[in-house]
Motif scaffolding. Sequence first.
Motif, PDB file in Angstrom:
ATOM      1  N   PRO A 183     -24.750 -83.553   6.591  1.00  0.00           N
ATOM      2  CA  PRO A 183     -25.263 -82.962   7.848  1.00  0.00           C
ATOM      3  C   PRO A 183     -25.605 -81.488   7.704  1.00  0.00           C
ATOM      4  CG  PRO A 183     -22.897 -83.421   7.993  1.00  0.00           C
ATOM      5  CD  PRO A 183     -23.390 -84.082   6.755  1.00  0.00           C
ATOM      6  N   LEU A 184     -24.853 -80.754   6.892  1.00  0.00           N
ATOM      7  CA  LEU A 184     -25.142 -79.339   6.682  1.00  0.00           C
ATOM      8  C   LEU A 184     -26.501 -79.154   6.034  1.00  0.00           C
ATOM      9  CD1 LEU A 184     -24.059 -76.408   6.779  1.00  0.00           C
ATOM     10  CD2 LEU A 184     -23.124 -76.797   4.487  1.00  0.00           C
ATOM     11  N   VAL A 185     -26.783 -79.971   5.021  1.00  0.00           N
ATOM     12  CA  VAL A 185     -28.060 -79.863   4.322  1.00  0.00           C
ATOM     13  C   VAL A 185     -29.207 -80.324   5.211  1.00  0.00           C
ATOM     14  CG1 VAL A 185     -29.386 -80.637   2.314  1.00  0.00           C
ATOM     15  CG2 VAL A 185     -26.936 -80.164   2.087  1.00  0.00           C
ATOM     16  N   ALA A 186     -28.956 -81.365   5.998  1.00  0.00           N
ATOM     17  CA  ALA A 186     -29.994 -81.859   6.906  1.00  0.00           C
ATOM     18  C   ALA A 186     -30.407 -80.782   7.913  1.00  0.00           C
ATOM     19  CB  ALA A 186     -29.496 -83.100   7.634  1.00  0.00           C
ATOM     20  N   LEU A 187     -29.459 -79.932   8.316  1.00  0.00           N
ATOM     21  CA  LEU A 187     -29.743 -78.884   9.292  1.00  0.00           C
ATOM     22  C   LEU A 187     -30.308 -77.609   8.673  1.00  0.00           C
ATOM     23  CD1 LEU A 187     -26.592 -79.214  11.590  1.00  0.00           C
ATOM     24  CD2 LEU A 187     -28.943 -79.812  12.189  1.00  0.00           C
ATOM     25  N   ARG A 188     -29.826 -77.260   7.478  1.00  0.00           N
ATOM     26  CA  ARG A 188     -30.139 -75.944   6.912  1.00  0.00           C
ATOM     27  C   ARG A 188     -30.957 -75.988   5.620  1.00  0.00           C
ATOM     28  NH1 ARG A 188     -24.533 -72.512   7.929  1.00  0.00           N
ATOM     29  NH2 ARG A 188     -24.394 -72.911  10.188  1.00  0.00           N
ATOM     30  N   GLY A 189     -31.260 -77.166   5.128  1.00  0.00           N
ATOM     31  CA  GLY A 189     -32.209 -77.280   4.035  1.00  0.00           C
ATOM     32  C   GLY A 189     -31.707 -76.838   2.667  1.00  0.00           C
ATOM     33  N   ARG A 190     -32.621 -76.236   1.892  1.00  0.00           N
ATOM     34  CA  ARG A 190     -32.369 -75.988   0.478  1.00  0.00           C
ATOM     35  C   ARG A 190     -31.220 -75.023   0.239  1.00  0.00           C
ATOM     36  NH1 ARG A 190     -36.684 -73.722  -4.064  1.00  0.00           N
ATOM     37  NH2 ARG A 190     -35.243 -73.863  -5.821  1.00  0.00           N
ATOM     38  N   ALA A 225     -28.492 -74.582   1.959  1.00  0.00           N
ATOM     39  CA  ALA A 225     -27.246 -75.321   2.115  1.00  0.00           C
ATOM     40  C   ALA A 225     -27.045 -76.305   0.966  1.00  0.00           C
ATOM     41  CB  ALA A 225     -27.231 -76.060   3.445  1.00  0.00           C
ATOM     42  N   ALA A 226     -28.126 -76.940   0.526  1.00  0.00           N
ATOM     43  CA  ALA A 226     -28.025 -77.873  -0.605  1.00  0.00           C
ATOM     44  C   ALA A 226     -27.542 -77.159  -1.854  1.00  0.00           C
ATOM     45  CB  ALA A 226     -29.385 -78.530  -0.855  1.00  0.00           C
ATOM     46  N   ASN A 227     -28.030 -75.945  -2.079  1.00  0.00           N
ATOM     47  CA  ASN A 227     -27.569 -75.171  -3.227  1.00  0.00           C
ATOM     48  C   ASN A 227     -26.102 -74.791  -3.089  1.00  0.00           C
ATOM     49  OD1 ASN A 227     -29.415 -74.666  -5.444  1.00  0.00           O
ATOM     50  ND2 ASN A 227     -30.776 -73.734  -3.946  1.00  0.00           N
ATOM     51  N   SER A 228     -25.668 -74.493  -1.875  1.00  0.00           N
ATOM     52  CA  SER A 228     -24.258 -74.152  -1.655  1.00  0.00           C
ATOM     53  C   SER A 228     -23.360 -75.354  -1.950  1.00  0.00           C
ATOM     54  CB  SER A 228     -24.046 -73.679  -0.212  1.00  0.00           C
ATOM     55  OG  SER A 228     -24.750 -72.483   0.039  1.00  0.00           O
ATOM     56  N   VAL A 229     -23.766 -76.524  -1.468  1.00  0.00           N
ATOM     57  CA  VAL A 229     -22.992 -77.740  -1.747  1.00  0.00           C
ATOM     58  C   VAL A 229     -22.990 -78.026  -3.246  1.00  0.00           C
ATOM     59  CG1 VAL A 229     -22.841 -80.229  -1.363  1.00  0.00           C
ATOM     60  CG2 VAL A 229     -23.431 -78.709   0.536  1.00  0.00           C
ATOM     61  N   ALA A 230     -24.150 -77.873  -3.890  1.00  0.00           N
ATOM     62  CA  ALA A 230     -24.232 -78.124  -5.332  1.00  0.00           C
ATOM     63  C   ALA A 230     -23.342 -77.162  -6.113  1.00  0.00           C
ATOM     64  CB  ALA A 230     -25.679 -77.991  -5.795  1.00  0.00           C
ATOM     65  N   THR A 231     -23.322 -75.885  -5.715  1.00  0.00           N
ATOM     66  CA  THR A 231     -22.473 -74.907  -6.393  1.00  0.00           C
ATOM     67  C   THR A 231     -21.001 -75.297  -6.285  1.00  0.00           C
ATOM     68  OG1 THR A 231     -24.051 -73.116  -6.006  1.00  0.00           O
ATOM     69  CG2 THR A 231     -21.774 -72.481  -6.462  1.00  0.00           C
ATOM     70  N   PHE A 232     -20.593 -75.727  -5.094  1.00  0.00           N
ATOM     71  CA  PHE A 232     -19.203 -76.153  -4.907  1.00  0.00           C
ATOM     72  C   PHE A 232     -18.889 -77.379  -5.756  1.00  0.00           C
ATOM     73  CE2 PHE A 232     -15.902 -78.632  -2.801  1.00  0.00           C
ATOM     74  CZ  PHE A 232     -14.906 -77.673  -2.640  1.00  0.00           C
ATOM     75  N   TRP A 233     -19.811 -78.363  -5.742  1.00  0.00           N
ATOM     76  CA  TRP A 233     -19.591 -79.594  -6.511  1.00  0.00           C
ATOM     77  C   TRP A 233     -19.502 -79.303  -8.007  1.00  0.00           C
ATOM     78  CZ3 TRP A 233     -22.864 -82.070 -10.094  1.00  0.00           C
ATOM     79  CH2 TRP A 233     -22.450 -83.348 -10.495  1.00  0.00           C
ATOM     80  N   ILE A 234     -20.417 -78.492  -8.522  1.00  0.00           N
ATOM     81  CA  ILE A 234     -20.404 -78.179  -9.954  1.00  0.00           C
ATOM     82  C   ILE A 234     -19.133 -77.430 -10.313  1.00  0.00           C
ATOM     83  CG2 ILE A 234     -21.568 -76.939 -11.819  1.00  0.00           C
ATOM     84  CD1 ILE A 234     -24.185 -77.317 -10.158  1.00  0.00           C
ATOM     85  N   GLY A 235     -18.748 -76.469  -9.482  1.00  0.00           N
ATOM     86  CA  GLY A 235     -17.509 -75.738  -9.736  1.00  0.00           C
ATOM     87  C   GLY A 235     -16.304 -76.657  -9.785  1.00  0.00           C
ATOM     88  N   TYR A 236     -16.301 -77.653  -8.916  1.00  0.00           N
ATOM     89  CA  TYR A 236     -15.198 -78.617  -8.921  1.00  0.00           C
ATOM     90  C   TYR A 236     -15.199 -79.428 -10.214  1.00  0.00           C
ATOM     91  CZ  TYR A 236     -11.880 -82.135  -7.382  1.00  0.00           C
ATOM     92  OH  TYR A 236     -10.774 -82.955  -7.298  1.00  0.00           O
TER      93      TYR A 236
END
Length: 260
Positions: free
Chosen positions: A41-48, A50-61
């Motif tokens: 839902p965050l990416v759907a609302l805020r686009g690229r 937000a997608a980069n923020s989620v990707a950064t968190f996922w990769i860091g994990y």
Amino acid sequence: MSNRSNRQTPGSLGPWQYFQNILYYLNCAIATLVIGIVGLPLVALRGRRAANSVATFWIGYMLWAARVHLGVTCEVRGTPPTQDCIIAAKHQCFLDILVIAHAVPRRAFIMKKEVMRVPVMGWYAYKVGCIPIDRARGRDALRAISDQVQQRRETPEGLGQLIIYPEGTRSRPGEKLPYKHGVGTLRAATALPVVPVAVNAGLFWPRKGWGVRPGRAIVEFLPPVDSTMPTRQFMAHLQDEIETNSDRLMAEAGFPAQTN
């Protein structure tokens, strides 16, 4: 032609390390599903962005889990680019994908179109700006990619750091594969700076991802290639920079020096 060393990374995995390999991939599968769904839902609302923020968190994990379960730590050397550019990297395993992507703020990949169809992951790849390639189309595919790159550069977010693997596939430590012309063609069509990247991650993380050994993997961002070079000279220089420095990083980790 390829140049392979007959020497393999020393040591073998014990039962505990095999168990930790299994735990790592189970952890990754669950985390990918949870993080991906929570971030939708965050990416759907805020686009690229937000997608980069989620990707950064996922990769860091993923990198954190590799350290905890597998004993693999990662070191980034050099200066990761922050401007629109092409990153041309040695590709040995999944780990070097993670480290390079985590080091830059707006990562995007040129990837097989089939990957873009994978549920959740493919959607995120599209949202962060990854560009699909249909290898069956040959030069037509490169022209289509060049057009998409130019279109992305004209958006408010810009292109970002477009990551390309000139060999076109993963290579084993010590293996020399011919570089494909795509990176040279894309550079000529877009005039983007090209940043080479050397790695030694394959010494610890096998191509197929099973049997990971503890160690310190290094990814090194090298100085950008001279933008005035003719394409043929550029490709020769790029390959020499990446291969020579990857050999240096592998030798630093104890892998035998390569001879042609």
